[in-house]
Scaffold this active site. Structure first.
Site, PDB file in Angstrom:
ATOM      1  N   ARG A   1     -17.918   4.658  -0.749  1.00  0.00           N
ATOM      2  CA  ARG A   1     -19.080   4.220   0.037  1.00  0.00           C
ATOM      3  C   ARG A   1     -19.983   5.391   0.379  1.00  0.00           C
ATOM      4  NH1 ARG A   1     -19.764   3.946   5.695  1.00  0.00           N
ATOM      5  NH2 ARG A   1     -21.094   2.226   6.452  1.00  0.00           N
TER       6      ARG A   1
ATOM      7  N   GLY B   1      -5.824  13.058  -6.717  1.00  0.00           N
ATOM      8  CA  GLY B   1      -4.954  14.192  -6.427  1.00  0.00           C
ATOM      9  C   GLY B   1      -5.051  15.281  -7.471  1.00  0.00           C
TER      10      GLY B   1
ATOM     11  N   ASP C   1       0.152  12.199  -0.215  1.00  0.00           N
ATOM     12  CA  ASP C   1       1.159  13.266  -0.157  1.00  0.00           C
ATOM     13  C   ASP C   1       0.699  14.509   0.600  1.00  0.00           C
ATOM     14  OD1 ASP C   1       2.814  11.659  -1.613  1.00  0.00           O
ATOM     15  OD2 ASP C   1       2.649  12.789  -3.481  1.00  0.00           O
TER      16      ASP C   1
ATOM     17  N   ARG D   1      14.209   1.827  14.307  1.00  0.00           N
ATOM     18  CA  ARG D   1      14.886   2.322  15.507  1.00  0.00           C
ATOM     19  C   ARG D   1      15.496   1.156  16.296  1.00  0.00           C
ATOM     20  NH1 ARG D   1      14.326   6.923  18.272  1.00  0.00           N
ATOM     21  NH2 ARG D   1      12.404   7.465  17.180  1.00  0.00           N
TER      22      ARG D   1
END
EC number: 2.7.1.11
Length: 319
Positions: free
Chosen positions: A21, A102, A127, A154
């Site tokens: 964009r 990347g 990453d 958890r």
């Protein structure tokens, strides 16, 4: 410079649409014609190119993934494939290309620039493994996605008084594991940059059990490997039920965070400005909250920037 193009390549990352964009609207604002290349370098050599307008990028800033799609392309790795791509760019009258992706995507941009195509790279990968920039587009969102999973694990880990090992993405870089581990209050963070001892880990888990801990959360970067073997080792050594959860491609999806949307917007604008200045073979990034640009060769050769101080903090706060 009259016509530019934008493509996304490699693994998708939340915030890529915000970057698209920004490139499109900045280009149009500067009087340029902007073309979209679908499916990365594969779409380039197959001529999947179309003109983009302001409305082409309406209502996409909040969307994950990439509207341009992305793909791997073996043919582009050949000299013949790259020359085919350059000829197609010439046929469409494209003067410069913005590549979002990347390190593999940047290597493709680097090769294009050597064939005379003006290229600018924008870092888009969850990453966070590009050393020249503090943050890559998608990393913050992915961290929060992992954090959300940790919060849920958890709950069930406490109910069953078990150990949960959570494998997250990050082949050569442990940033995602480290940031999510600290944010999620994990008991241990295992990353490729640091050695760890399985026996010491098991000892620490047992010590926590004696102190009354109901659960243990261990965040494992995929680059370390051996998630199933570690799960078996922990359960057999400690006698505590241990489960492995691999988050996988879930981490690449989702609506981008405010940070990623703003970062993508800033970098997209800068990329177009560099092309208008006649620059090529550059990559944009963020250092100390300032937008910067570097030579693509230098950026790709920079060594990993793993944060040892943050890793020490993770260890201090873990148990």
């Amino acid at each position: 410079m009259k016509t530019i193009a934008v493509l996304t390549s490699g693994g998708d990352a939340p915030g890529m649409n915000a970057a698209i964009r920004a490139v499109v609207r900045t280009g149009l604002d500067k009087g340029l014609k902007v073309m979209g290349i679908q499916r990365g370098y594969s779409g380039l050599i197959n001529g999947e190119i179309f003109e983009m307008h302001r409305y082409s990028v309406a209502d996409i800033i909040h969307r994950g993934g990439t509207i341009l799609r992305t793909a791997r392309c073996e043919e582009f790795k050949t000299e013949a494939g790259r020359k085919k791509g350059v000829n197609i760019l010439k046929a469409f009258g494209i003067d410069g290309v913005v590549v979002i992706g990347g390190d593999g995507s940047f290597q493709g941009a680097q090769l294009l620039s050597k064939l005379g195509v003006k290229t600018i790279g924008i870092p888009g990968t969850i990453d966070n493994d590009l050393a020249y920039t503090d943050y890559t587009i998608g990393f913050d969102t992915a961290t929060n996605t992992v954090l959300d999973a940790i919060n849920k694990l958890r709950d069930t880990s406490s109910s069953h008084e078990r150990v949960s090992i959570v494998e997250v993405m990050g082949r050569g870089c442990g940033d995602l594991a480290l940031f999510a581990g600290i944010g999620g209050g994990a008991e241990s963070v295992i990353v490729p940059e640091k050695e760890f001892n399985e026996d010491e880990l098991c000892k620490t888990i047992l010590e926590g059990k004696l102190r009354g801990k109901l659960h243990n959360l261990i965040i494992l970067a995929e680059g370390v490997g051996g998630g199933e073997a570690l799960t078996k080792k922990v359960q057999e050594t400690t006698g505590i039920q241990t489960r492995l959860t691999t988050l996988g491609h879930l981490q690449r999806g989702g609506s981008p965070s405010a940070f990623d949307r703003i970062l993508a917007s800033r970098l997209g604008v800068k990329a177009v400005e560099l092309l208008l200045e006649g620059k090529s073979s550059r990559v944009v990034g963020l250092r100390n909250n300032k937008v910067v640009d570097d030579d693509i060769d230098e950026a790709l050769s920079m060594k990993s920037k793993f944060d040892d101080e943050l890793y020490d903090i993770a260890k201090i706060l873990s148990y």
